[in-house]
Design a protein around this motif. Structure first.
Motif, short mmCIF file in Angstrom:
data_model
loop_
_atom_site.label_atom_id
_atom_site.label_comp_id
_atom_site.label_asym_id
_atom_site.label_seq_id
_atom_site.Cartn_x
_atom_site.Cartn_y
_atom_site.Cartn_z
N TRP A 1 2.29 -3.80 26.94
CA TRP A 1 3.44 -3.23 27.49
C TRP A 1 3.47 -2.96 29.17
CZ3 TRP A 1 8.04 -1.99 27.94
CH2 TRP A 1 8.97 -0.16 28.46
N GLN B 1 -2.00 -0.47 28.61
CA GLN B 1 -0.90 0.20 28.75
C GLN B 1 0.24 0.70 28.16
OE1 GLN B 1 -0.11 1.17 31.60
NE2 GLN B 1 -1.65 0.80 32.07
N LEU B 2 0.44 -0.65 26.63
CA LEU B 2 0.54 -0.18 25.23
C LEU B 2 -0.12 1.09 24.14
CD1 LEU B 2 2.69 -0.20 23.34
CD2 LEU B 2 1.12 -2.37 22.17
N LYS C 1 3.95 4.62 26.94
CA LYS C 1 3.83 4.60 25.90
C LYS C 1 5.17 4.23 24.47
CE LYS C 1 0.52 7.32 23.97
NZ LYS C 1 -0.83 7.52 23.64
#
Length: 183
Positions: free
Chosen positions: A55, A24-25, A31
């Motif tokens: 994240w 997800q990051l 992001k």
């Protein structure tokens, strides 16, 4: 035994969650916010990858949906501490937070710390106590501090970002308490 199998499943769930948050990051539509925050704190992408910073995007059921798609039973998802349950509804514990995997000496993820990047309270939120995560007897960064070297001493700091920043500066024997006294 049943207990060993149960613990192994929890470690597997934590690995799946860690991979999800890491991804997800890199790929989430949101992001930019955590990446900007980490850059403003002076962290490089390399150090963020080394500590597997991730994240947890906004939303109530991102990790819940991800783990459900992996055929993880709901009772194990609840046991992992990754979700909360209130009035019969399940929802992600960590939302809109930078995630820091909390590992044991062997590198197994036990839980997560999450730091908000806005004014949400609390600023830091740790995983709850589970069968594999015991906050009072765990220190952040121990795996990274000892991996591949003999350690004669450790520097104990207050938080995740202290450990990561000092490691980036070359002090790699640094760990942090998890907001509690070490017992």
């Amino acid at each position: 035994t049943y207990k060993e199998t149960s613990y192994k499943r929890l470690y597997d769930i934590m690995d799946l969650a860690n991979n999800f948050y890491n991804n997800q990051l890199r790929k989430s539509a949101t992001k930019e916010l955590p990446i900007e925050y980490l850059k403003n704190r002076g962290l490089s992408g390399e150090i963020a990858r080394r500590f597997q910073v991730g994240w947890a995007p906004p939303g109530w059921n991102n990790i819940l949906n991800h783990l459900s798609k992996q055929s993880i039973p709901n009772n194990l998802i609840v046991d992992s501490g990754l979700i909360n349950e209130s009035r019969g509804k399940k929802f992600d514990r960590l939302r809109s937070r930078i995630t820091f995997p909390i590992k044991n000496r062997r590198g197994q993820v036990l839980g997560f710390g999450g730091r908000t990047i806005n004014n949400d309270k609390p600023k830091y939120l740790n995983s709850p106590e589970t069968n594999i995560f015991h906050k009072g007897s765990t220190i952040y960064g121990i795996h990274e501090a000892i991996i591949g070297k003999k350690i004669n001493n450790l520097i104990i700091t207050e938080g995740y970002l202290d450990v990561i920043s000092l490691s980036q500066a070359g002090l790699t024997n640094v760990v942090a308490t998890l907001g509690t006294a070490i017992t």
